[in-house]
Design a protein around this motif. Structure first.
Motif, mmCIF file in Angstrom:
data_model
loop_
_atom_site.group_PDB
_atom_site.id
_atom_site.type_symbol
_atom_site.label_atom_id
_atom_site.label_comp_id
_atom_site.label_asym_id
_atom_site.label_seq_id
_atom_site.Cartn_x
_atom_site.Cartn_y
_atom_site.Cartn_z
ATOM 1 N N VAL A 56 47.257 25.586 37.765
ATOM 2 C CA VAL A 56 46.554 24.684 36.842
ATOM 3 C C VAL A 56 46.045 23.423 37.528
ATOM 4 C CG1 VAL A 56 46.655 23.431 34.678
ATOM 5 C CG2 VAL A 56 47.890 25.559 34.905
ATOM 6 N N SER A 190 35.495 40.199 34.902
ATOM 7 C CA SER A 190 36.378 40.792 33.879
ATOM 8 C C SER A 190 35.616 41.566 32.833
ATOM 9 C CB SER A 190 37.149 39.668 33.175
ATOM 10 O OG SER A 190 37.745 38.840 34.113
ATOM 11 N N GLU A 223 41.640 41.609 41.694
ATOM 12 C CA GLU A 223 42.213 42.003 40.401
ATOM 13 C C GLU A 223 41.544 43.284 39.929
ATOM 14 O OE1 GLU A 223 41.408 39.430 36.891
ATOM 15 O OE2 GLU A 223 43.549 39.556 36.536
HETATM 16 O O1 F21 Z 1 44.385 31.104 37.329
HETATM 17 S S1 F21 Z 1 45.234 31.510 36.255
HETATM 18 O O2 F21 Z 1 46.534 31.955 36.636
HETATM 19 C C1 F21 Z 1 44.424 32.763 35.432
HETATM 20 C C2 F21 Z 1 43.767 32.512 34.247
HETATM 21 C C3 F21 Z 1 43.075 33.535 33.611
HETATM 22 C C4 F21 Z 1 43.048 34.782 34.163
HETATM 23 C C5 F21 Z 1 43.723 35.010 35.358
HETATM 24 C C6 F21 Z 1 44.408 33.996 35.996
HETATM 25 C C7 F21 Z 1 43.703 36.351 35.980
HETATM 26 N N1 F21 Z 1 43.302 37.357 35.061
HETATM 27 C C8 F21 Z 1 42.087 37.000 34.397
HETATM 28 C C9 F21 Z 1 41.551 38.180 33.640
HETATM 29 F F1 F21 Z 1 40.286 37.985 33.329
HETATM 30 C C10 F21 Z 1 42.292 35.849 33.466
HETATM 31 N N2 F21 Z 1 45.386 30.319 35.333
HETATM 32 C C11 F21 Z 1 46.420 30.336 34.377
HETATM 33 C C12 F21 Z 1 47.001 28.966 34.173
HETATM 34 S S2 F21 Z 1 45.838 27.799 33.765
HETATM 35 C C13 F21 Z 1 44.678 28.026 34.966
HETATM 36 C C14 F21 Z 1 44.271 29.447 35.158
#
Ligand code: F21
Ligand code: SAM
Length: 285
Positions: A56, A190, A223
């Protein structure tokens, strides 16, 4: 008789396959659940503001720097594929007088409108995110209420979007001159069945941006799937840095900066198989 038929046109077959892949992706998204998605990705351990190695702070700091380092300016910021999240515009709402949020699903647009109308009933409390961005701006965390009011004031609309359409937003949804800046987080990879579709989608969203405008793109590396709800496995096109860079160049952007975050093991929590996150700042030629 078979021998008399014109051999199938390779191009037509390719286009049909692409249409089928996009339709299959749209069918997956009919089962997307905003509340679950927010819980999987935007609550601890992934959203842990106390950890220096948390994703974050990394993401919010990059967005803050990108919006405030002086080259990004204008009136209109458009967020492509907002989903049910707002963190991606918390810095931009201080720089642009107009912000337009977009998503493919009505359930996500409704989640955003619930927050914007401050009616309660939102699936996630964005206060920690608002407070953190206030700190990045040198303000006291308690200024989060002012930032929330600012965001509610500048958001002009929440529009439907389909990045697989050459014109992703309905005519007249955006000013003819285009947006001055686009932001898009975890969307294109995605929603695209393969790399070619991802690259085409990048080009389509580029049509929403004025020449010389900036693109801030955050996405997943490596991913292949994520959970969009309980048991809702959504395929993702696995990307590496080189593919992201090549797709940007192919779609008419010039790369300003690409940064990569590698997810710590304990943030690999089974809701996806993401290995890293990229941050791109680019400019439309
Ligand atoms: O980077 S994250 O861990 C994150 C946040 C969102 C996503 C993913 C990872 C991976 N999968 C994606 C599927 F589309 C969505 N994150 C989560 C905490 S707040 C900032 C973003
Ligand atoms: C993984 S979520 C990203 C949400 C949010 N931007 C974030 O950072 O978490 C992908 C989003 O893309 C949206 N989406 C699905 N198909 C789409 C399409 N064809 N065009 C644009 N957005 C689409 C989904 O509704 C979902 O909100």
């Amino acid at each position: 008789p078979l021998w008399g038929r014109r051999p199938p046109n390779q191009k037509a077959m390719g286009e049909k396959a692409a249409e089928n892949g996009i339709a299959a992706m749209a069918a997956c998204y009919q089962r997307f659940d905003p509340a679950s998605y927010l819980k999987y990705n935007y609550t601890p351990p992934r959203a842990d503001f106390g950890r220096d190695d948390s994703i974050v702070p990394w993401k919010l700091a990059r967005l803050h720097r990108a919006f405030t380092e002086g080259d990004v300016r204008g009136d209109l910021l458009v967020d492509v594929g907002s989903g049910p999240t707002l963190y991606q515009v918390l810095s931009g709402c201080e720089v642009f007088s107009k912000v337009i949020l977009t998503d493919f699903l009505e359930v996500n647009r409704q989640e955003l409108r619930r927050w914007l109308r401050d009616e309660g009933g939102c699936s996630l409390d964005w206060t920690p995110y608002l407070q953190y961005v206030c700190q990045l701006e040198g303000r006291r965390p308690s200024a989060w209420t002012e930032k929330a009011a600012k965001l509610r004031q500048v958001v002009q609309d929440v529009l439907p979007i389909d990045v697989h359409c050459p014109q992703p937003v309905a005519p007249h949804g955006l000013p003819a001159a285009g947006a001055d800046c686009l932001v898009s987080t975890f969307c294109l990879e995605s929603v695209s069945p393969d790399l070619a579709a991802f690259t085409r989608a990048l080009g389509h969203v580029g049509s929403l941006l004025r020449p010389g405008g900036h693109l801030l793109l955050i996405g997943a590396l490596g991913e292949s799937y994520y959970l969009g709800g309980p048991g809702v496995k959504i395929p993702v096109v696995p990307l590496n840095e080189a593919q992201v860079c090549a797709s940007l160049v192919e779609s008419g952007y010039t790369l300003i900066r690409l940064e990569v975050y590698t997810l710590p093991q304990d943030m690999r929590v089974g809701v996806d198989d993401v290995s890293g996150v990229f941050f791109v700042k680019a400019k439309k030629l």
